[in-house]
Scaffold this active site. Structure first.
Site, PDB file in Angstrom:
ATOM      1  N   ARG A 180      46.018   2.705 186.395  1.00 19.29           N
ATOM      2  CA  ARG A 180      47.016   1.814 185.808  1.00 19.29           C
ATOM      3  C   ARG A 180      47.537   0.897 186.915  1.00 19.29           C
ATOM      4  O   ARG A 180      48.088   1.381 187.903  1.00 19.29           O
ATOM      5  CB  ARG A 180      48.161   2.639 185.225  1.00 19.29           C
ATOM      6  N   HIS A 187      55.293  -5.797 185.611  1.00 15.66           N
ATOM      7  CA  HIS A 187      55.957  -4.744 186.385  1.00 15.66           C
ATOM      8  C   HIS A 187      56.906  -5.455 187.357  1.00 15.66           C
ATOM      9  O   HIS A 187      56.800  -5.318 188.573  1.00 15.66           O
ATOM     10  CB  HIS A 187      54.922  -3.870 187.094  1.00 15.66           C
ATOM     11  N   GLU A 196      59.040  -0.378 182.055  1.00 20.39           N
ATOM     12  CA  GLU A 196      60.454  -0.047 182.206  1.00 20.39           C
ATOM     13  C   GLU A 196      61.394  -1.240 182.008  1.00 20.39           C
ATOM     14  O   GLU A 196      62.030  -1.702 182.957  1.00 20.39           O
ATOM     15  CB  GLU A 196      60.706   0.582 183.581  1.00 20.39           C
ATOM     16  N   ASN A 222      57.425   7.077 181.446  1.00 20.32           N
ATOM     17  CA  ASN A 222      57.639   7.357 182.862  1.00 20.32           C
ATOM     18  C   ASN A 222      58.761   8.377 182.957  1.00 20.32           C
ATOM     19  O   ASN A 222      59.847   8.170 182.398  1.00 20.32           O
ATOM     20  CB  ASN A 222      58.050   6.094 183.633  1.00 20.32           C
ATOM     21  N   TYR A 254      60.923  10.977 185.640  1.00 19.37           N
ATOM     22  CA  TYR A 254      61.204  11.450 186.998  1.00 19.37           C
ATOM     23  C   TYR A 254      62.236  12.574 187.048  1.00 19.37           C
ATOM     24  O   TYR A 254      62.114  13.492 187.829  1.00 19.37           O
ATOM     25  CB  TYR A 254      61.665  10.285 187.897  1.00 19.37           C
ATOM     26  N   GLU A 291      53.821   7.304 184.399  1.00 18.06           N
ATOM     27  CA  GLU A 291      54.286   7.547 185.772  1.00 18.06           C
ATOM     28  C   GLU A 291      54.967   8.896 185.830  1.00 18.06           C
ATOM     29  O   GLU A 291      55.773   9.236 184.948  1.00 18.06           O
ATOM     30  CB  GLU A 291      55.314   6.508 186.241  1.00 18.06           C
TER      31      GLU A 291
HETATM   32  C1  FCB Z   1      59.611   3.503 188.576  1.00 14.85           C
HETATM   33  C2  FCB Z   1      58.839   2.243 188.810  1.00 14.85           C
HETATM   34  C3  FCB Z   1      57.759   2.364 189.854  1.00 14.85           C
HETATM   35  C4  FCB Z   1      58.217   3.200 191.028  1.00 14.85           C
HETATM   36  C5  FCB Z   1      58.805   4.503 190.556  1.00 14.85           C
HETATM   37  C6  FCB Z   1      59.250   5.415 191.667  1.00 14.85           C
HETATM   38  O1  FCB Z   1      60.854   3.187 188.049  1.00 14.85           O
HETATM   39  O2  FCB Z   1      58.222   1.830 187.608  1.00 14.85           O
HETATM   40  O3  FCB Z   1      57.384   1.076 190.238  1.00 14.85           O
HETATM   41  O4  FCB Z   1      59.068   2.494 191.815  1.00 14.85           O
HETATM   42  O5  FCB Z   1      59.896   4.254 189.718  1.00 14.85           O
END
Ligand code: FCB
Length: 526
Positions: free
Chosen positions: A85, A129, A174, A302, A304, A404
Site C-alpha cells: 500500500r 495521504h 485518515e 488503521n 494504533y 495500518e
Molecule cells: C497514521 C498515518 C501514517 C503514520 C502512522 C504512524 O496516522 O496514516 O502516515 O504516520 O500514523
C-alpha cells in the site's frame, strides 16, 4: 486449569488468500522533493517552517525511495509481502493542484507498479495521504468546497494512467488527521487552528472521496474502491456521566463522523449538535451525502491504540496512579513537549497546539498504566478486536482490511549489525492475534498491512520515531531488516502465528512493562 492460565493450543491460521502487506506514504518515504516537476505540498511548507517538526526535519530526502524504489520492492519481495500500500504525491501529478498531468510524475508510479507486479506484489494505491498541493491550500484548502472537485479530477488522471494494472484504490487516508489535526489542532500541515474551518474540511474531504469514487467507478466498474479511516476503541475513564459524555464526544469525532456518512449515509446527529455553535459542517448541499454514501468495495482500518477519555474534572484514582511519572494527558494531536521531561523537542518555547476534538475542547485522554510505544500510545490489542467487531455489529457488512497497524520503538543497530526489536515483534504478534480472533468471530477481514515497511518521516515527529520493520540509516540510506521483519516474514509465509509456548497464558502476549523501552512522553501524531 484456571481461565487465566488457559493455553492456546490451536495454531492461529489465517484464511487462504489473506493479504499480507506493508504500507508507506509518499511524503514519508519518497524524498526527491523537486524532481521531475514535482510541485510544493502543504507538508513541504509546514516542515520547512521553523518550529513545526522535531529538529526541523523535512521530507526533502526522506528515505530516497523515489530513486531506490527498485531495491525497496526487491526487499519487500524477499520478505514475502504479497501486497503493498503506497500513496501518490498529488503535487507530482499536478504541481499546482489542477490542469494536465505531469507525465514524469505518472511515469514514476507506473514504473513502481510494474516493478511490484513483476514480483507478484499486489499494488494498493492511496490517492491522498495528506500532501495537498500548496496552491490549493493557498486557495483555501480543504475548507474550500472546490478542493473536493479538484481531488476528483486528480484521481481520474491517476486512474487513467494506472487503472489498468491497479485493482484496488483508496481515496483518502485518515480524513480525521487531514481535517481535524491539520486545521484544528494545527500540529499537522497546514497547521491552522480554526475549528470551524476544520469541520468544513471534514465534509469536503468526504465529498472529494465520494466524487472520486463515482468517477473511478464510471471509468471502470471493476475497480475496487475504498477509504481508510483511523478508528479507535473509546472508553470513558469512569462511570461519571461527564466522562461518559466525554467519551461519546470523542467517539463521535474520531469514528462516527466518518463511518456514518460513508457507510450509513448520514452524519451522526449528536455530533452535529456538539458542533452546531461552530457552524456545523458548513454547507452540506442536497446530494452530498448520497455521493459520500456511494457503496464501497472495502473499508481500510488503521488502528494504533485506544482512547480512554475524561471530562477533565479530576481523574479517577487508579488513573492518576498509573500516570504518576508522566502527564496524565494523552495528547493525540501532535508534538508537545511533555512538562518536566527531557524529551528533545525542537519546537520553540511555548509552542502550543489546540485540540482536534472541536466543540469538545474540555475533554482529554488518560493513561491506564499499560505499556506504551515511543509515540506514547498505550499498547491495546483488544481495542483492535473491539473496533473490528463493532464494525461487524453496527454497520452494513463490508470487506475490511487493516491498512495500518504497527508501533514506534527506539530501535538501534546492535554490535552484531542487526536490529533487535522484541517490543515490535510482541506488538505485531498481539495485534495479529486480535485480527485472527476477529476473523473467528465472523469479521470479514481480508488482509493486514503493517505500518510501516521502512522507518520514515513521521510527520511532526520528523525522523525521531521509527515505525519500520526495516531499519533505515538516514545518513547512508542503508536498509536493515529488523527482527520484526523476520517475524512478519515467517508469519506470512506460513499463514499462521507461532504457537504460544505452553508456559505463556493466553492473553499475556503483549509486552510486559519492564521489557518496554520508555522514552519520555512528548511526540504524538497521526
Ligand atoms: C497514521 C498515518 C501514517 C503514520 C502512522 C504512524 O496516522 O496514516 O502516515 O504516520 O500514523
Amino acid at each position: 486449569m484456571s481461565e487465566l492460565l488457559k493455553v492456546t493450543t490451536s495454531r492461529a491460521t489465517f484464511p487462504t488468500g489473506f493479504l499480507w502487506g506493508g504500507a508507506t506514504a509518499s511524503y514519508q518515504i519518497e524524498g526527491a522533493a523537486t524532481a521531475d516537476g514535482r510541485g510544493r505540498s502543504i507538508w513541504d511548507t509546514f516542515s520547512h517552517t521553523p518550529g513545526r517538526t522535531v529538529d526541523g526535519d523535512t521530507g526533502d530526502t526522506a528515505i530516497d525511495h523515489y530513486h531506490r524504489y527498485r531495491d525497496d520492492v526487491a526487499l519487500m519481495s524477499d520478505l514475502g509481502l504479497n501486497a503493498y500500500r503506497f500513496s501518490i504525491a498529488w503535487p507530482r501529478i499536478q504541481p499546482d493542484g489542477s490542469g494536465p498531468a505531469v507525465q514524469a510524475g505518472l511515469d514514476f508510479y507506473s514504473r513502481l507498479v510494474d516493478e511490484l507486479l513483476g514480483r507478484e506484489i499486489e499494488p494498493w494505491v492511496t490517492l491522498y495521504h495528506w500532501d495537498l498541493p500548496q496552491a490549493l491550500e493557498d486557495a483555501g484548502g480543504w475548507p474550500n468546497r472546490d478542493t473536493a472537485e479538484r481531488f476528483a479530477e486528480y484521481a481520474m488522471l491517476v486512474h487513467q494512467a494506472l487503472g489498468d494494472r491497479v485493482p484496488n484504490w483508496t481515496t483518502l487516508n485518515e480524513p480525521f488527521c487531514a481535517s481535524l489535526i491539520g486545521y484544528a489542532a494545527g500540529s499537522h500541515a497546514p497547521g491552522r487552528t480554526e475549528p470551524a474551518a476544520a469541520l468544513r474540511a471534514v465534509h469536503h474531504l468526504l465529498l472529494g472521496h465520494g466524487l472520486a469514487t463515482q468517477a473511478i467507478r464510471a471509468a471502470n466498474p471493476a475497480t475496487g474502491v475504498g477509504i481508510t479511516l483511523n478508528l479507535y476503541a473509546v472508553d470513558p475513564a469512569s462511570d461519571a456521566p461527564a466522562d461518559i459524555d466525554a467519551a461519546r464526544r470523542v467517539d463521535g469525532l474520531q469514528n462516527r463522523i466518518f463511518l456514518d456518512p460513508v457507510l450509513l449515509g448520514h452524519y451522526p446527529s449528536d455530533v452535529l449538535e456538539d458542533v452546531e455553535h461552530l457552524g456545523g459542517l458548513g454547507e452540506v448541499r442536497d446530494g452530498d451525502l448520497a455521493l459520500i454514501h456511494t457503496p464501497l468495495d472495502f473499508l481500510g482500518v488503521n488502528y494504533y491504540t485506544r482512547h480512554v477519555i475524561t471530562a477533565g474534572d479530576g481523574l479517577p484514582a487508579h488513573l492518576e496512579a498509573g500516570a504518576a511519572d508522566s502527564p496524565a494527558v494523552l495528547d493525540d494531536a501532535g508534538v508537545v513537549a511533555a512538562p518536566g521531561t527531557d524529551q528533545p523537542d525542537a519546537r520553540p518555547e511555548g509552542f502550543e497546539e489546540a485540540s482536534p476534538w472541536v466543540g469538545s475542547e474540555h475533554v482529554r485522554g488518560v493513561f491506564r498504566g499499560l505499556p506504551r510505544t515511543a509515540m506514547d500510545w498505550e499498547v491495546d490489542p483488544d481495542g483492535l478486536h473491539e473496533v473490528l467487531t463493532r464494525l461487524r455489529d453496527e454497520y452494513p457488512a463490508i470487506p475490511l482490511l487493516i491498512t495500518e497497524n504497527g508501533a514506534a520503538f527506539t530501535d538501534q543497530v546492535s554490535a552484531d549489525g542487526e536490529v533487535h526489536d522484541p517490543d515490535r515483534v510482541a506488538y505485531l504478534d498481539s495485534h495479529l492475534r486480535a485480527c485472527h480472533r476477529a476473523i473467528e468471530d465472523g469479521v470479514p477481514l481480508r488482509g493486514y498491512f503493517v505500518w510501516s515497511v521502512f522507518d520514515n518521516f513521521e510527520w511532526a515527529c520528523g525522523y525521531s520515531r521509527r515505525f519500520g520493520i526495516v531499519h533505515v540509516d538516514y545518513d547512508t540510506q542503508v536498509r536493515t531488516p529488523k527482527d520484526s521483519a523476520g517475524f512478519y516474514s515467517r508469519v506470512l509465509r506460513s499463514g499462521a502465528l507461532p504457537d504460544l509456548p505452553d508456559s505463556v497464558p493466553d492473553g499475556l502476549v503483549q509486552p510486559k512493562p519492564d521489557t518496554l523501552s520508555h522514552p519520555k512522553p512528548g511526540a504524538v501524531s497521526g
